[in-house]
Design a protein around this motif. Structure first.
Motif, mmCIF file in Angstrom:
data_model
loop_
_atom_site.group_PDB
_atom_site.id
_atom_site.type_symbol
_atom_site.label_atom_id
_atom_site.label_comp_id
_atom_site.label_asym_id
_atom_site.label_seq_id
_atom_site.Cartn_x
_atom_site.Cartn_y
_atom_site.Cartn_z
ATOM 1 N N GLN A 191 1.041 7.290 7.306
ATOM 2 C CA GLN A 191 -0.162 6.311 7.517
ATOM 3 C C GLN A 191 -1.306 6.982 8.369
ATOM 4 O O GLN A 191 -2.192 6.777 8.299
ATOM 5 C CB GLN A 191 0.343 4.979 8.588
ATOM 6 C CG GLN A 191 0.934 4.162 7.481
ATOM 7 C CD GLN A 191 1.608 3.049 8.269
ATOM 8 O OE1 GLN A 191 1.935 2.849 9.276
ATOM 9 N NE2 GLN A 191 1.668 1.721 7.725
ATOM 10 N N LEU A 192 -0.761 8.074 9.377
ATOM 11 C CA LEU A 192 -1.449 8.766 10.315
ATOM 12 C C LEU A 192 -2.394 9.663 9.257
ATOM 13 O O LEU A 192 -3.428 9.977 9.883
ATOM 14 C CB LEU A 192 -0.756 9.411 11.276
ATOM 15 C CG LEU A 192 -0.380 8.350 12.473
ATOM 16 C CD1 LEU A 192 0.503 9.216 13.688
ATOM 17 C CD2 LEU A 192 -1.505 7.848 12.994
ATOM 18 N N LEU A 217 4.775 -2.449 4.827
ATOM 19 C CA LEU A 217 3.408 -3.377 4.709
ATOM 20 C C LEU A 217 3.189 -3.951 3.333
ATOM 21 O O LEU A 217 1.943 -4.670 3.262
ATOM 22 C CB LEU A 217 2.096 -2.303 4.981
ATOM 23 C CG LEU A 217 2.165 -1.754 6.461
ATOM 24 C CD1 LEU A 217 0.982 -1.022 6.649
ATOM 25 C CD2 LEU A 217 1.976 -2.917 7.531
ATOM 26 N N LYS A 257 5.114 6.208 9.497
ATOM 27 C CA LYS A 257 3.918 6.311 10.904
ATOM 28 C C LYS A 257 3.277 7.331 10.324
ATOM 29 O O LYS A 257 1.995 7.654 10.158
ATOM 30 C CB LYS A 257 4.619 6.275 12.020
ATOM 31 C CG LYS A 257 4.689 4.857 12.740
ATOM 32 C CD LYS A 257 5.567 4.830 13.747
ATOM 33 C CE LYS A 257 5.827 6.011 14.755
ATOM 34 N NZ LYS A 257 6.892 5.783 15.750
ATOM 35 N N PRO A 296 -0.107 -10.399 16.224
ATOM 36 C CA PRO A 296 -0.640 -9.480 15.540
ATOM 37 C C PRO A 296 0.144 -8.251 15.314
ATOM 38 O O PRO A 296 -0.225 -7.502 14.452
ATOM 39 C CB PRO A 296 -2.135 -8.995 16.304
ATOM 40 C CG PRO A 296 -1.978 -9.914 17.326
ATOM 41 C CD PRO A 296 -0.639 -10.405 17.645
ATOM 42 N N THR A 297 0.933 -7.997 16.429
ATOM 43 C CA THR A 297 1.567 -6.742 16.260
ATOM 44 C C THR A 297 2.555 -6.753 15.151
ATOM 45 O O THR A 297 3.339 -5.602 14.622
ATOM 46 C CB THR A 297 2.116 -6.546 17.491
ATOM 47 O OG1 THR A 297 2.901 -7.687 18.018
ATOM 48 C CG2 THR A 297 1.271 -6.151 18.353
ATOM 49 N N VAL A 330 1.386 -7.347 3.411
ATOM 50 C CA VAL A 330 1.022 -7.705 4.770
ATOM 51 C C VAL A 330 -0.314 -6.875 4.826
ATOM 52 O O VAL A 330 -0.494 -5.926 4.367
ATOM 53 C CB VAL A 330 2.067 -6.894 5.657
ATOM 54 C CG1 VAL A 330 1.545 -7.314 7.050
ATOM 55 C CG2 VAL A 330 3.430 -7.433 5.573
ATOM 56 N N SER A 331 -1.039 -7.731 5.388
ATOM 57 C CA SER A 331 -2.413 -7.114 5.424
ATOM 58 C C SER A 331 -2.736 -7.527 7.187
ATOM 59 O O SER A 331 -2.377 -8.445 7.591
ATOM 60 C CB SER A 331 -3.373 -7.933 4.579
ATOM 61 O OG SER A 331 -4.659 -7.824 5.223
ATOM 62 N N MET A 332 -3.498 -6.583 7.667
ATOM 63 C CA MET A 332 -3.837 -6.850 9.012
ATOM 64 C C MET A 332 -5.280 -6.838 9.190
ATOM 65 O O MET A 332 -5.780 -5.810 8.920
ATOM 66 C CB MET A 332 -2.999 -6.072 9.976
ATOM 67 C CG MET A 332 -1.504 -5.715 9.729
ATOM 68 S SD MET A 332 -1.036 -4.415 10.529
ATOM 69 C CE MET A 332 0.363 -5.022 11.461
ATOM 70 N N ARG A 333 -5.803 -7.800 9.611
ATOM 71 C CA ARG A 333 -7.049 -7.712 9.655
ATOM 72 C C ARG A 333 -7.645 -8.111 11.272
ATOM 73 O O ARG A 333 -7.201 -9.112 11.604
ATOM 74 C CB ARG A 333 -7.807 -8.804 8.861
ATOM 75 C CG ARG A 333 -8.907 -8.212 8.147
ATOM 76 C CD ARG A 333 -9.389 -8.947 7.194
ATOM 77 N NE ARG A 333 -9.028 -8.565 5.610
ATOM 78 C CZ ARG A 333 -9.692 -7.458 5.211
ATOM 79 N NH1 ARG A 333 -10.790 -7.063 5.467
ATOM 80 N NH2 ARG A 333 -9.316 -6.932 4.039
ATOM 81 N N TYR A 380 9.893 -1.428 12.785
ATOM 82 C CA TYR A 380 8.591 -0.938 12.424
ATOM 83 C C TYR A 380 7.732 -2.002 13.063
ATOM 84 O O TYR A 380 6.711 -1.693 13.901
ATOM 85 C CB TYR A 380 8.091 -0.598 11.101
ATOM 86 C CG TYR A 380 6.819 -0.345 10.967
ATOM 87 C CD1 TYR A 380 6.356 1.141 11.094
ATOM 88 C CD2 TYR A 380 5.914 -1.127 10.516
ATOM 89 C CE1 TYR A 380 4.968 1.559 10.701
ATOM 90 C CE2 TYR A 380 4.702 -0.789 10.421
ATOM 91 C CZ TYR A 380 4.339 0.319 10.521
ATOM 92 O OH TYR A 380 2.762 0.613 10.353
ATOM 93 N N CYS A 415 7.523 -0.373 16.721
ATOM 94 C CA CYS A 415 6.422 0.541 16.646
ATOM 95 C C CYS A 415 5.140 -0.172 16.710
ATOM 96 O O CYS A 415 4.222 0.415 17.252
ATOM 97 C CB CYS A 415 6.366 1.233 15.123
ATOM 98 S SG CYS A 415 8.016 1.972 15.143
ATOM 99 N N LEU A 416 4.860 -1.356 16.047
ATOM 100 C CA LEU A 416 3.650 -1.855 16.307
ATOM 101 C C LEU A 416 3.744 -3.113 17.503
ATOM 102 O O LEU A 416 2.627 -3.474 17.742
ATOM 103 C CB LEU A 416 3.391 -2.678 15.129
ATOM 104 C CG LEU A 416 3.356 -2.022 13.763
ATOM 105 C CD1 LEU A 416 2.681 -2.761 12.509
ATOM 106 C CD2 LEU A 416 2.374 -0.795 13.978
ATOM 107 N N PRO A 462 0.779 -1.236 0.127
ATOM 108 C CA PRO A 462 -0.046 -0.035 0.064
ATOM 109 C C PRO A 462 0.981 1.405 -0.025
ATOM 110 O O PRO A 462 2.019 1.279 0.311
ATOM 111 C CB PRO A 462 -0.887 -0.066 1.214
ATOM 112 C CG PRO A 462 0.316 -1.021 2.104
ATOM 113 C CD PRO A 462 0.864 -1.750 1.297
#
Lengths: 453, 1067
Positions: B1037-1038, B415, B1034, B498-499, B418-421, B981, B985-986, B399
């Protein structure tokens, strides 16, 4: 003659100056490892000097200045929430009115301007709710009274209004008098106003009119003995005491009860007039714990203990800036003393970093502000005398404004907001804190959102 | 051409000469990274020019032949003939007529009765002798004047590099299909229109004939009496008329038939509206200038290729005036009412009239189709290597919010794939397919971890698990892609974090594996979750893959194995695990635990088993870092390359490797043993390596763990690889590319391998693209980033017309290296690096977000601009939105500029002092580089990362080499940022406010970061560089979340002011 005259004697001034200058160079490390403000948000909207800052709540503040606009900002990311446009002259004063207890309204913001108007804004929507024009003269200052039920506006005249913006009473001063530029409220609904060198106390009294309704009236109580020069700061110290500072360098404490001068701190022995540019003018005052009076005096600052009978000098820092200090105050819950100056810099003062270890065990929250600032207990503080004043260390310098830094607001861990003559509003933040905040938000976004946008 | 030069071909050495190919196989490069062997070989193997015969010259010309696109048709009058080429004068050294004959020697039309729609065909042709290959797309256009209404056409992409066509077959295929779609749709619209008109004509003629018949009959009855000759002629005339009428009826039915088939196909609203827009624009223009409207033409010249490089005004004028009689074919405009013509009913066909051209046949479809072809050419004319790099790296662009760019060139994406759901992680479908299709999947031998040891106490337990592979206890999911790749599974021990969304290859250790693992079944427990590693040292894996001389497991087996093994899969490192399509319960507890472990270690608290693992991980990572060969890398395929790139200077470990697969394996294995520095027995070191592989992902494996000494890691070819190998083999079919399957596997696309080649200077074609071309393409790209100011956008490629076009002005390394030229980031970097010394401070500033101001007086403008352009390559950024680089500015800087400008050339005014231009506040937060005084005022750099790049300045000679090196180096840093990251960060640690006091928080935060970074081998000031990248991501993304509904211009970007003490350096 004050006991402090010796200290501020003019003879060693020149030497002191050079010595002090050297001290900065030594104390301020190049990397400023102890400067908490290492990330900044530059808020660029105003087109003229920004003079005023006002905290609305933990999230929002408002800035206003000579471009006739006020802007409401969000403090975390520096988002502009609303622009309040309507005045045709510079905004001179801001006042926040809490909503009535029974209403669901947000705060109301009052702006007074040289265009003789007072506008009432809804903070949430940024809409102008009311425009009050009956003040009939340039508005210079706004003060709230009776827990916000009333507010007073000062300028050429004094007016008192109720919360809905209805004019209750006006006091017409003599036209030859200078405009009121400062106003504070003290006990018994009295107002202390400063116009040039004069302090005059007025009182707002309730009168019952013939038809039985309650009305307010302003009466002049007393004119206080004049300062030698214009008064630039007035501060409420306690219920029984308030202080005023003049550009000639004198600070006078007044009793609130009978309005008599209780104490005078005079930092100058010889009067230095306009020709010298008032090198010791008292620009800003603030008081903590009802006894420690912080005063910005010329390019330096002092802390006085004003407890009755124990008056003494605690801290003296001359030549703290290259130019006059325009405002000073605590930041980060009193850990730092912040001064901003006409030289465009904001300086952070605090106890020497090494002392940090001592206070380790103690919870910061349980400490009094002065203890937090100096790292000394109240008892230790009492032992300081004028021969051995405590000297805060310069921890950092925030350079960002291109002109005078007019004022600043402390947002504790959120940072510090400053405004300057260059039209900039800067939010100074701690990068490490911000990184964590951003981590949290990114985590929220990525882990809770359905997929990534 | 093909036949003509047969004698020359015999004169040449065989193209399949193994010794010839050997030169290249030495370096162990994947096929796409090899220079074209057959031709190049003759060129290089041959002696001086004097010795070369005619054949050599010919081959030289072929070799220097640029790829081109040709359209050819099978003319019913002349036979096969070329119609046009893109670019216009391309292929001049090729006999295009002969080529057309060969290309059109295909009968792909359906031979059924009556009218039918024939399908297009695509075929790859190659000519070994000439070394020319072609991708051919045959299609049929309809023409109511042509025989059988059909006009066979073909579009060809001709290249001297077969590998390009093979490797990008799918892309070529889909792109050509799109071009054909334009052509065909336009053609059908027109054809239907023609037919309808013709129908009218027929009706008209019918009426006329009937009229004649009746008149004749009338005359008949009115006639004085039957006269034999009169009646004879009348009869014949009548017969004639009847025949005519019959013909007409026949034609009418036929046409109706065709219309009934064609009309339902014409429902593509999008295309239609597109054509309509084109037409409207053209006519609108015409109306503006009536005189020009007359000249508006669909002539070939209108589309002349050179219009691309010309300004739009020229474009407008370049419309051909030669044949003003050919007016634009209007598809939509209401034609002035058609006056039916009489149709000649006697002659069925005439072959004397010239056939209609492509533009007359397809109208706006031709315009769009040819534009598409032009785009295809523009894109595919690049070197195969460049294309491959672009293909590989284009996945980094998604993305967009988490992309890291350096000088507009994408270097990393935290990312990507990588997808986070919710709290579970999975690969997005899309990215999976990208990864899979790239055939990057490998399986690695599984390695023992302590956890697995616990899980598999004995062989028995293991076997039982294996037997019970469907046991619900061990829930697992596998994502079976079309290529049969297994992905990870989760089970009891599986702690999904998940992080830390990473795709991880996970090694499943067969603790008790019998030494005899020759059969797939036995080897299977060691099988794999084969996902391209994000963390794990790919190089190691590659090596591991190469260790296994033997066994490859068939997909289903592998699947089972991974399933059974998965239960032992434990992942406790902060950056862990990725489960594709996991059916396992999202393990929130696991997450917390994981994260807190991380925190614990960071703070040095009690050593849990996890911390041990972590520390072993860190040790390993340090090891790897100390050894440039074993650096930890992120998800890049290119990591091997990165390492090799860094190797290139230190030790050329692959240069001498033998060409046979087996010995190469041995060599690398040996290397691995050495590298590992664990010494000792083979299996030991091997498992060490492997365990660290898994460390990267799972933080497993205490080294002290007693594992079976007899354990020999297995490498298994993934099904994907097998398939790929097979496919490649199949595709290569008749072509001259000779590569053994092993080799294909061994060298599956690793784009930057080529970079390495470039670095070592053994291959120079990168720089071969001419600057002029570069400029043009650059301009084009600029043009459509800014299409609003283009008066006639139809001439610029629309954003969707190229395959991997730059998005938001973002380019891939391939693109950048391919087209490095004036104005492009990095242009002149070689010169700047060699001219100026002590650039550490400047580069460091750039990479940490500190503004760099290059100061020079007005006469130094060129020099300053050059430095700024060159240094832009180091400038990290996320989505390119604002211009952070200003080449040259005169006005005084303000503090507010610092939020935007990161690199600027500043004019030192003669009149004002520099302090007036650069106020104190700006000066304090920026690094100054004074070009005239050769001074740098900036922070002192204390770190090591920059040295590896800045010290290489003497090793390379061209910008492209430097850019390639820097790019690979930046990618390496990007990988570290990736780990940081995801792990920090996550992770939970990243969200902790450490203390109430800012001072303490800061201290502890920095300690945490420091310890984490040290594990990545990042120290001192380098930490800032890596951290800054993560911060940039970050913030990017924010942005959409924080600033929703806010005017873009008023977004406030935080400015970090690390007021490090400035020092003065000479440069």
């Amino acid at each position: 003659m004050s006991m402090l005259q010796r200290i501020f004697g003019s003879s060693p001034k020149e030497k002191e100056k050079s010595a002090e200058t050297q001290v900065w160079a030594n104390t301020l490390e190049a990397e400023q490892p102890h400067n908490p403000y290492n990330e900044l948000l530059l808020l660029h909207h105003h087109s003229d000097i920004v003079r005023l800052l006002l905290k609305i709540d933990d999230r929002r503040f408002v800035s206003a200045g000579d471009d006739n606009k006020a802007v409401i900002w969000e403090v975390q990311y520096g988002r502009k929430l609303a622009t309040l446009i309507g005045h045709s002259h510079p905004i001179t004063s801001l006042l926040l009115l809490e909503p009535r207890k029974d209403s669901v309204d947000d705060y109301f913001l009052l702006t007074g301007s040289s265009d003789k108007q007072i506008k009432v804004w809804d903070v949430e929507s940024g809409q102008c709710k009311l425009t009050l024009t009956q003040h009939a003269s340039s508005v210079r200052c706004l003060v709230s009274l009776m827990d916000g039920e009333l507010f007073c506006s000062g300028g050429e005249h004094i007016s008192v209004w109720n919360q809905s913006g209805a004019l209750l009473s006006s006091y017409h001063r003599k036209p030859e008098e200078e405009d009121i530029c400062l106003m504070i409220a003290i006990t018994n609904y009295r107002l202390v106003t400063a116009a040039d060198k004069d302090l005059v106390v007025y009182s707002v009294i309730s009168v019952v009119t013939k038809d039985g309704s309650d009305a307010k009236e302003i009466i002049k109580v007393r004119r206080l003995p004049s300062h030698r020069e214009a008064i630039h700061s007035v501060v409420v110290i306690s219920d029984s005491c308030f202080g005023s500072g003049s550009i000639d360098g004198t600070i006078i404490l007044w009793t609130a009860h009978n309005l008599l001068p209780a104490k005078q701190f005079n930092t100058v022995s010889e009067y230095q007039g306009v020709t010298k540019g008032f090198p010791y003018s008292v620009q800003s005052l603030f008081c903590v714990q009802e006894r420690y009076l912080f005063a910005a005096i010329g390019t330096g600052f002092c802390v006085f203990d004003v407890a009755p009978g124990k008056e003494r000098l605690l801290v003296r820092k001359l030549e703290a800036h290259y130019s006059k200090i325009s405002h000073l105050g605590f930041a980060c819950e009193g850990v730092y003393l912040v001064t901003c100056s006409e030289d465009g810099s904001i300086r952070i003062w605090g106890r020497p970093p090494a002392d940090g270890a001592d206070a380790e065990g103690k919870e910061l929250l349980t400490m009094s502000p002065m203890e937090r600032f100096t790292g000394m207990s109240d008892i230790e503080l009492l032992q300081i005398n004028e021969d051995k004043v405590w000297s805060p260390q310069l921890l950092g310098e925030c350079l960002g404004h291109a002109g005078t830094v007019q004022s600043f607001l402390d947002y504790d861990h959120e940072g510090l907001v400053s405004c300057g003559a260059d039209g900039l509003v800067i939010i100074w933040k701690n990068a490490e804190m911000q990184k964590v905040r951003r981590n949290q938000t990114v985590q929220e976004i990525l882990l809770n959102c359905d997929g990534i946008v | 051409m093909f036949g003509e030069y047969a004698q020359i071909a015999t004169y040449l050495p065989s193209t399949r000469d193994p010794s010839g190919a050997g030169d290249y196989s030495v370096s162990g490069l994947p096929p796409h990274l090899l220079p074209p062997p057959p031709i190049a070989q003759t060129q290089w193997a041959g002696g001086g020019p004097g010795r070369r015969g005619r054949g050599h010259e010919f081959l030289d010309s072929i070799n220097s032949m640029d790829d081109f696109v040709m359209v050819a048709e099978f003319s019913e009058i002349e036979g096969p003939k070329p119609v046009l080429t893109i670019p216009k004068d391309a292929g001049s050294n090729i006999d295009q007529n002969a080529l057309s004959v060969k290309l059109m020697a295909v009968d792909h039309q359906t031979s059924s009765e009556g009218f039918s729609i024939s399908e297009d065909t695509q075929v790859v042709l190659s000519d070994d002798e000439s070394g020319v290959s072609a991708f051919v797309h045959h299609f049929v256009l309809y023409d109511n004047q042509a025989r059988g209404f059909v006009r066979p056409y073909c579009m060809v992409f001709i290249s001297s590099d077969i590998r390009k066509i093979i490797m990008f077959y799918e892309e070529l295929s889909s792109q050509f299909k799109r071009a054909a779609r334009f052509l065909k749709y336009g053609n059908r619209l027109l054809f239907v229109k023609d037919l309808e008109r013709h129908l009218q004509d027929l009706e008209h003629t019918k009426g006329y004939l009937l009229n004649q018949v009746s008149r004749m009959r009338l005359r008949d009855t009115d006639g004085d009496g039957p006269e034999s000759d009169q009646s004879k002629s009348r009869n014949s005339a009548e017969n004639e008329l009847y025949k005519g009428l019959q013909n007409i009826r026949q034609s009418t039915t036929e046409i109706r038939d065709i219309l009934s088939i064609l009309k339902p196909l014409l429902h593509d609203q999008r295309l239609e509206s597109r054509f309509r827009a084109l037409e409207e624009r053209a006519f609108h223009r015409g109306n503006e200038d009536a005189a020009r409207a007359e000249k508006l033409s669909l002539q070939e010249d209108w589309f002349a290729d050179n219009v691309y490089s010309e300004s739009t005004t020229n474009v407008a004028l370049s419309g051909s005036l030669k044949e003003s009689s050919i007016s634009p074919v209007s598809l939509f405009k209401k034609a002035p009412s058609h006056t039916p013509l009489l149709v000649e009913t006697k002659k069925a066909k005439r072959f004397n009239s010239p056939l209609r051209g492509l533009h007359e046949l397809c109208s706006w479809g031709a315009k769009e189709g040819l534009r598409k072809l032009r785009c295809i050419h523009e894109y595919f004319k690049k070197d195969a290597m460049v294309l491959e790099i672009e293909k590989n790296e284009s996945r980094l662009m998604d993305p967009a919010s988490s992309m890291i760019l350096h000088g507009q060139c994408v270097t990393s994406n935290v990312l990507a794939g990588v997808s986070m759901r919710g709290s579970s992680l999975c690969l997005s479908e899309d990215s999976t397919s990208i990864l899979l299709s790239a055939d990057r999947l490998r399986r690695w031998p599984s390695i023992a971890s302590d956890d697995t040891l616990e899980s598999f106490k004995s062989v028995d337990s293991y076997l039982s698990i294996q037997d019970d592979e469907n046991a619900s206890l061990y829930s697992f999911a596998s994502n079976n892609s079309s290529q049969g790749v297994t992905t990870s599974a989760s089970g009891q021990d599986f702690m999904s974090a998940p992080t830390s969304p990473m795709t991880e290859e996970v090694a499943f250790p067969p603790q008790t594996k019998p030494p005899s693992n020759a059969t797939p079944v036995v080897s299977s427990p060691s099988a794999p979750v084969a996902m391209p590693g994000h963390i794990t040292n790919q190089d190691l894996q590659n090596q591991n893959a190469e260790f296994s001389p033997s066994s490859s497991v068939d997909p289903p087996k592998a699947l089972n194995c991974s399933a059974s093994a998965s239960q032992s899969y434990s992942s406790s490192s902060p950056h862990v695990v990725k489960v594709t399509h996991s059916t396992s319960k999202p393990n929130n507890g696991g997450m917390t635990e994981t994260a807190s472990h991380n925190t614990n270690t960071s703070f040095g608290s009690a050593e849990t088993s996890t911390t041990q693992k972590l520390s072993s991980l860190s040790e390993r990572l340090q090891d790897q870092n100390s050894d440039s060969r074993l650096q930890i890398c992120g998800d890049k395929e290119d990591q091997k390359v990165l390492q090799e790139a860094s190797d290139a200077e230190t030790k050329d470990n692959s240069a001498g490797s033998p060409d046979s697969g087996a010995s190469k394996i041995a060599e690398i294995f040996h290397q691995a043993v050495l590298d590992d520095r664990q010494g000792g027995e083979l299996s030991r070191s091997n498992s060490e390596t492997c365990s660290n592989v898994s460390n990267g992902g799972a933080g497993v494996a205490d080294k002290s763990g007693g594992r079976a000494p007899s354990f020999v890691p297995l490498a298994v070819m993934t099904p994907a690889q097998q398939i790929r190998a097979a496919q490649a083999k199949k595709r290569s079919g008749s072509n001259s590319l000779s590569s053994s399957p092993e080799k294909m596997v061994d060298s599956s696309p690793r784009s930057l391998d080529r970079l390495r080649l470039e670095l070592t200077g053994s291959f120079k074609s990168i720089a071969s693209s001419s600057p002029a071309q570069t400029d043009d393409s650059w301009c084009d790209i600029e043009a459509f980033t800014d299409s609003t100011c283009n008066p006639f956008p139809a001439y610029t490629p629309s954003p969707d017309s190229c395959t991997w076009k730059p998005r938001h002005g973002v380019y891939t390394a391939g693109d950048v290296i391919n087209s490095i030229g004036p104005g492009r980031p990095g242009y002149g970097i070689h010169e700047v690096l060699t001219t100026y010394t002590n650039l550490h401070s400047v580069v460091f500033s750039l990479m940490t977000g500190r503004t760099v101001l290059v100061v020079g007086s007005a006469k130094m403008e060129l020099e300053v601009t050059k430095i700024v352009t060159a240094l832009t390559i180091f400038l990290p950024d996320t989505k390119r939105k604002q211009h952070s680089v200003v080449e040259w500015m005169n006005r005084p800087l303000k503090v507010t500029d610092l939020t935007r400008i990161r690199l600027a050339g500043i004019c030192r005014s003669e009149k004002r002092s520099l302090d007036a231009t650069i106020p104190t506040a700006v000066k304090q937060y920026s690094t100054l580089m004074d070009v005239e005084r050769r001074m740098i005022l900036g922070p002192q750099y204390q770190g090591t990362m920059l040295n590896s790049v800045l010290q290489q300045k003497k090793s390379f000679r061209t910008d492209a080499q430097h850019v390639a090196l820097i790019h690979s180096w930046l990618m390496e840093i990007g990988n570290k940022a990736f780990i940081f990251y995801h792990s920090f960060c996550l992770g939970e640690a990243g969200g902790l406010t450490q203390s109430h006091s800012i001072e303490k928080h800061r201290e502890q935060y920095n300690t945490t970061i420091c310890s984490l970074m040290n594990r990545l081998g990042v120290r001192d000031h380098d930490i800032t560089i890596v951290e800054y990248l993560a911060e940039k991501v970050k913030q990017s993304q924010l942005e959409p979340h924080v600033w929703t509904g806010v005017d873009k211009g008023s977004i406030v970007h935080p400015l970090t002011v690390s007021s490090r003490g400035s020092h003065t350096f000479r440069c």
